[in-house]
Motif scaffolding. Structure first.
Motif, PDB file in Angstrom:
ATOM      1  N   GLY A 182    -113.420 -44.346 -34.844  1.00  0.00           N
ATOM      2  CA  GLY A 182    -114.498 -43.646 -33.748  1.00  0.00           C
ATOM      3  C   GLY A 182    -113.199 -43.559 -32.771  1.00  0.00           C
ATOM      4  O   GLY A 182    -113.858 -42.187 -32.016  1.00  0.00           O
ATOM      5  N   ARG A 183    -112.216 -43.196 -32.820  1.00  0.00           N
ATOM      6  CA  ARG A 183    -111.267 -43.039 -31.741  1.00  0.00           C
ATOM      7  C   ARG A 183    -111.639 -41.315 -31.462  1.00  0.00           C
ATOM      8  O   ARG A 183    -112.012 -41.150 -30.083  1.00  0.00           O
ATOM      9  N   ALA A 184    -112.141 -40.414 -31.835  1.00  0.00           N
ATOM     10  CA  ALA A 184    -112.474 -39.104 -32.004  1.00  0.00           C
ATOM     11  C   ALA A 184    -113.795 -38.393 -31.806  1.00  0.00           C
ATOM     12  O   ALA A 184    -114.117 -37.911 -32.181  1.00  0.00           O
ATOM     13  N   HIS A 185    -114.171 -39.731 -31.435  1.00  0.00           N
ATOM     14  CA  HIS A 185    -116.119 -39.642 -31.425  1.00  0.00           C
ATOM     15  C   HIS A 185    -116.222 -40.238 -30.109  1.00  0.00           C
ATOM     16  O   HIS A 185    -117.461 -41.066 -30.321  1.00  0.00           O
ATOM     17  N   GLN A 186    -116.213 -39.577 -29.050  1.00  0.00           N
ATOM     18  CA  GLN A 186    -116.007 -40.701 -27.624  1.00  0.00           C
ATOM     19  C   GLN A 186    -117.669 -40.411 -27.412  1.00  0.00           C
ATOM     20  O   GLN A 186    -117.914 -41.376 -26.820  1.00  0.00           O
ATOM     21  N   ALA A 187    -118.414 -39.673 -27.736  1.00  0.00           N
ATOM     22  CA  ALA A 187    -119.980 -39.497 -26.650  1.00  0.00           C
ATOM     23  C   ALA A 187    -120.229 -40.612 -27.233  1.00  0.00           C
ATOM     24  O   ALA A 187    -121.278 -41.511 -27.008  1.00  0.00           O
ATOM     25  N   ALA A 188    -120.278 -40.576 -28.917  1.00  0.00           N
ATOM     26  CA  ALA A 188    -120.922 -42.215 -29.442  1.00  0.00           C
ATOM     27  C   ALA A 188    -120.452 -43.148 -29.300  1.00  0.00           C
ATOM     28  O   ALA A 188    -121.083 -44.854 -28.793  1.00  0.00           O
ATOM     29  N   ILE A 189    -119.403 -43.368 -28.754  1.00  0.00           N
ATOM     30  CA  ILE A 189    -118.187 -44.547 -28.217  1.00  0.00           C
ATOM     31  C   ILE A 189    -118.361 -45.262 -26.744  1.00  0.00           C
ATOM     32  O   ILE A 189    -118.984 -46.413 -26.454  1.00  0.00           O
ATOM     33  N   ARG A 190    -118.979 -43.532 -25.894  1.00  0.00           N
ATOM     34  CA  ARG A 190    -119.545 -44.418 -24.879  1.00  0.00           C
ATOM     35  C   ARG A 190    -120.730 -44.297 -24.718  1.00  0.00           C
ATOM     36  O   ARG A 190    -121.164 -45.463 -24.055  1.00  0.00           O
ATOM     37  N   ALA A 191    -121.550 -44.298 -25.495  1.00  0.00           N
ATOM     38  CA  ALA A 191    -123.115 -44.245 -25.552  1.00  0.00           C
ATOM     39  C   ALA A 191    -123.186 -45.730 -25.442  1.00  0.00           C
ATOM     40  O   ALA A 191    -123.757 -46.260 -25.472  1.00  0.00           O
ATOM     41  N   HIS A 192    -122.881 -46.343 -26.149  1.00  0.00           N
ATOM     42  CA  HIS A 192    -122.655 -47.687 -26.596  1.00  0.00           C
ATOM     43  C   HIS A 192    -121.523 -49.023 -25.482  1.00  0.00           C
ATOM     44  O   HIS A 192    -122.315 -49.739 -24.980  1.00  0.00           O
ATOM     45  N   LEU A 193    -120.179 -48.118 -25.290  1.00  0.00           N
ATOM     46  CA  LEU A 193    -119.927 -49.237 -24.095  1.00  0.00           C
ATOM     47  C   LEU A 193    -120.455 -49.040 -23.171  1.00  0.00           C
ATOM     48  O   LEU A 193    -120.287 -50.051 -22.254  1.00  0.00           O
ATOM     49  N   TYR A 194    -120.416 -47.873 -22.651  1.00  0.00           N
ATOM     50  CA  TYR A 194    -121.196 -47.531 -21.653  1.00  0.00           C
ATOM     51  C   TYR A 194    -122.585 -46.955 -21.379  1.00  0.00           C
ATOM     52  O   TYR A 194    -122.484 -45.871 -20.666  1.00  0.00           O
ATOM     53  N   PRO A 195    -122.984 -47.024 -21.886  1.00  0.00           N
ATOM     54  CA  PRO A 195    -124.819 -46.967 -22.134  1.00  0.00           C
ATOM     55  C   PRO A 195    -125.117 -46.341 -19.934  1.00  0.00           C
ATOM     56  O   PRO A 195    -124.939 -47.436 -18.940  1.00  0.00           O
ATOM     57  N   GLU A 196    -126.532 -44.501 -19.790  1.00  0.00           N
ATOM     58  CA  GLU A 196    -126.610 -44.746 -19.173  1.00  0.00           C
ATOM     59  C   GLU A 196    -127.924 -45.330 -17.801  1.00  0.00           C
ATOM     60  O   GLU A 196    -129.055 -45.373 -19.001  1.00  0.00           O
ATOM     61  N   PRO A 197    -128.095 -46.309 -17.980  1.00  0.00           N
ATOM     62  CA  PRO A 197    -129.687 -46.927 -16.754  1.00  0.00           C
ATOM     63  C   PRO A 197    -130.218 -45.145 -17.075  1.00  0.00           C
ATOM     64  O   PRO A 197    -129.528 -44.578 -15.612  1.00  0.00           O
ATOM     65  N   ARG A 198    -131.400 -44.822 -17.210  1.00  0.00           N
ATOM     66  CA  ARG A 198    -132.025 -43.847 -16.572  1.00  0.00           C
ATOM     67  C   ARG A 198    -133.253 -43.876 -14.984  1.00  0.00           C
ATOM     68  O   ARG A 198    -134.029 -43.527 -15.690  1.00  0.00           O
ATOM     69  N   CYS A 199    -132.549 -44.700 -14.127  1.00  0.00           N
ATOM     70  CA  CYS A 199    -133.050 -44.843 -12.894  1.00  0.00           C
ATOM     71  C   CYS A 199    -133.456 -43.252 -12.299  1.00  0.00           C
ATOM     72  O   CYS A 199    -135.294 -43.163 -11.347  1.00  0.00           O
ATOM     73  N   ALA A 200    -132.868 -42.145 -12.643  1.00  0.00           N
ATOM     74  CA  ALA A 200    -133.355 -41.311 -11.618  1.00  0.00           C
ATOM     75  C   ALA A 200    -134.650 -40.903 -12.577  1.00  0.00           C
ATOM     76  O   ALA A 200    -135.768 -40.175 -11.639  1.00  0.00           O
ATOM     77  N   LEU A 243    -137.503 -36.381 -33.917  1.00  0.00           N
ATOM     78  CA  LEU A 243    -136.763 -37.027 -32.983  1.00  0.00           C
ATOM     79  C   LEU A 243    -135.278 -36.822 -31.965  1.00  0.00           C
ATOM     80  O   LEU A 243    -134.668 -36.246 -33.626  1.00  0.00           O
ATOM     81  N   PRO A 244    -134.949 -36.740 -31.358  1.00  0.00           N
ATOM     82  CA  PRO A 244    -133.870 -36.134 -31.311  1.00  0.00           C
ATOM     83  C   PRO A 244    -132.886 -37.789 -31.082  1.00  0.00           C
ATOM     84  O   PRO A 244    -131.604 -38.735 -31.025  1.00  0.00           O
ATOM     85  N   THR A 245    -132.412 -37.355 -32.922  1.00  0.00           N
ATOM     86  CA  THR A 245    -131.399 -37.628 -33.970  1.00  0.00           C
ATOM     87  C   THR A 245    -130.093 -37.995 -32.895  1.00  0.00           C
ATOM     88  O   THR A 245    -129.532 -36.708 -32.661  1.00  0.00           O
ATOM     89  N   PRO A 246    -128.901 -38.978 -33.607  1.00  0.00           N
ATOM     90  CA  PRO A 246    -127.129 -38.648 -32.934  1.00  0.00           C
ATOM     91  C   PRO A 246    -126.582 -37.581 -33.269  1.00  0.00           C
ATOM     92  O   PRO A 246    -127.056 -36.850 -35.018  1.00  0.00           O
ATOM     93  N   GLU A 247    -126.376 -36.751 -32.992  1.00  0.00           N
ATOM     94  CA  GLU A 247    -124.719 -36.157 -33.830  1.00  0.00           C
ATOM     95  C   GLU A 247    -123.895 -35.552 -33.410  1.00  0.00           C
ATOM     96  O   GLU A 247    -123.404 -36.342 -32.417  1.00  0.00           O
ATOM     97  N   LEU A 248    -123.272 -35.839 -34.128  1.00  0.00           N
ATOM     98  CA  LEU A 248    -121.745 -35.823 -34.335  1.00  0.00           C
ATOM     99  C   LEU A 248    -121.168 -34.096 -34.432  1.00  0.00           C
ATOM    100  O   LEU A 248    -121.294 -34.405 -35.545  1.00  0.00           O
TER     101      LEU A 248
END
Lengths: 327, 327
Positions: A182-200, A243-248
């Motif tokens: 998955g090294r070429a797919h940073q968006a998905a990996i980043r979503a897993h490793l560094y998810p963003e809490p939706r405080c705003a 549904l906003p399904t994942p996109e790669l």
């Protein structure tokens, strides 16, 4: 702890990494307890969430920085789903004897960087060294305007159901991490490793009095929507094609049915799922600070959640979200 | 969890055991987070403490009711040492798969009975089932009058040093439990299994502005007095014959030197150690609600703690308190 000779040394090390000159922080790490002030006319939002090695993370897949980030996200996301503003955190940590100072530094770097971005100050906790798995328990004290916190139980029939961001991206990222491809797919990996809490988003929905109910999508949409419906004593229908399904953008893009399964049951997206009365639906923006908000379904009087396909076929959506490491 | 089929069933079971009609509790167990109100003009006292099987308790020596009681006492005692009033608790629990419903019922009975006596409401937490040891993390949200919380760092030269209750009784109780010969000595065993947090004393010292500094004696007097002196940048002397050593009316009464060691280093007494300016010493009662308060020493300018024997011999008192299960 081999990384530190004594707990006092560790506490001193940690104290040096945490800002102590924060408004309303009266006494931070190092005494019997921390002392903070709260704003008048607000209510407190309290939440604790554990992260356990082998259940919520593994040393092989998750860098220490991600472990710290994700441990904090779990609680932050719950406060976000109440429409609260996180303010103070207590972190209890059980680490194995083999834990290095480098791991701890990265762990706290990940946690404290996220905390700072969301205005949250680490004010205390507890630390122990033990054989076995590493465990982190994060407790958040947040604030919400009196009477405006978003509950799971406020949905009404015909309310529209919305979700933020994309669902299933974190589970897809985990799959890519596991396969090593998955090294070429940073968006998905980043979503897993560094998810963003939706405080705003949570704050926005609470302040504008837009949402009738809200929950964070931590266990997967199918499970968390069931929780919201159960708490509200109602049911729902969800349109699969909305549904906003994942996109790669690559050959690794999952099939349509796989994408749908990821979006429904993937979990750990930490997006917000919320309901809005029909009369207020026009006020829901398509995006909030760049974050897409998707209208995915509707609350119904009859219990249970129904998934509606583009061809009109209906099926019962059963809670099938899972804990990625729990099985 | 064999005792419950699912976490939702466990949460429902727990929710039924906890009062939800508590003043200022807006939303308890079951949503993304709890919501509480705090009183205006007060500060929050925040503390988390872990209890780990094999470190802080064992299944063999500690009944489940005691495990629940002691897990809560650890945090309550820290709030007491700040002069705070405990209000709300979050409890995170990791239990092994073999844990029975009977054990959980006893555990919560012990914890909730103590919480109720001290006006503390369980409002949430997290639960997980995992292989290995049971672990409990208790976070307390308490309140203190603005600016009046008792810190470790407020002691001044010549302040008198006091301690509540008897020191070393818990360690003696543990010894009796281990040897199996202690059934006739309920006072010591009870002090170990069901220690009493000194919340009323902490509140009294804070409200009357009597104490210049305070700490709870959880690690043993030698260690906790060293913490207080270090935080205050000062030293102390302690008179050995003024220490309230453990007393047993039997042949199991420890020798004088053993008693002194238990009182200095025993730990887990959860008594309060506090300092009072000389001008206010006359206001310190001999007993508060039946709890004896002993004048045991004095704060000095020169660093370090000196133990003074009846014959005038002086020795340096080094921190030697210990975690009973940690070694």
């Amino acid at each position: 702890m081999t990384a530190f000779r004594a707990e006092t040394e560790f506490v001193g090390w940690l104290r040096a990494r945490v800002s102590s000159t924060v408004p309303r922080l009266k006494l931070g790490i190092g005494d019997d307890a921390a002392i903070v002030e709260v704003t008048q006319g607000r209510e407190l939002v309290l939440k604790a969430d554990m992260s356990i090695e082998g259940v919520h993370f593994t040393r092989r897949l998750h860098p220490a920085r991600s472990v710290g980030h994700r441990a904090l996200v779990r609680s932050l996301s719950d406060v976000a789903a109440m429409g609260g503003a996180p303010k103070f955190a207590l972190v209890s940590l059980v680490i194995s004897k083999a834990t290095t100072r480098a791991w701890l530094r990265e762990f706290y770097d990940g946690m404290l960087a996220l905390a700072e971005r969301f205005g949250t100050t680490l004010v205390g906790g507890d630390t122990a060294v033990a054989a076995g798995k590493t465990l982190i328990d994060v407790m958040i004290v947040g604030e919400a305007e009196r009477g405006r916190a978003l509950r799971r139980s406020g949905a009404r029939p015909d309310d529209r159901i919305y979700v933020s961001g994309r669902l299933g991206l974190s589970a897809l990222g985990l799959r890519l991490l596991r396969s090593g491809g998955g090294r070429a797919h940073q968006a998905a990996i980043r979503a897993h490793l560094y998810p963003e809490p939706r405080c705003a988003l949570g704050r926005y929905l609470s302040r504008k009095r837009l949402a009738s109910a809200a929950i964070d999508v931590s266990d997967g949409l199918s499970t968390d929507l069931a929780h919201l419906c159960e708490a509200s004593g109602l049911g729902a229908c969800v349109w699969s094609d909305r549904l906003p399904t994942p996109e790669l953008a690559s050959a690794l893009q999952p099939s349509a049915s796989d994408s749908l399964d990821l979006a429904l049951n993937g979990g750990e997206d930490y997006e917000l799922l919320f309901t809005v009365p029909p009369g207020k639906a026009a006020q829901v923006p398509a995006r909030l600070q760049g974050l897409p908000l998707s209208w995915i379904g509707q609350i119904r009087r009859s219990k249970g959640v129904v998934l509606v396909r583009p061809d009109g076929k209906r099926s019962t959506l059963r809670p099938a979200g899972y804990n990625h490491f729990g099985k």
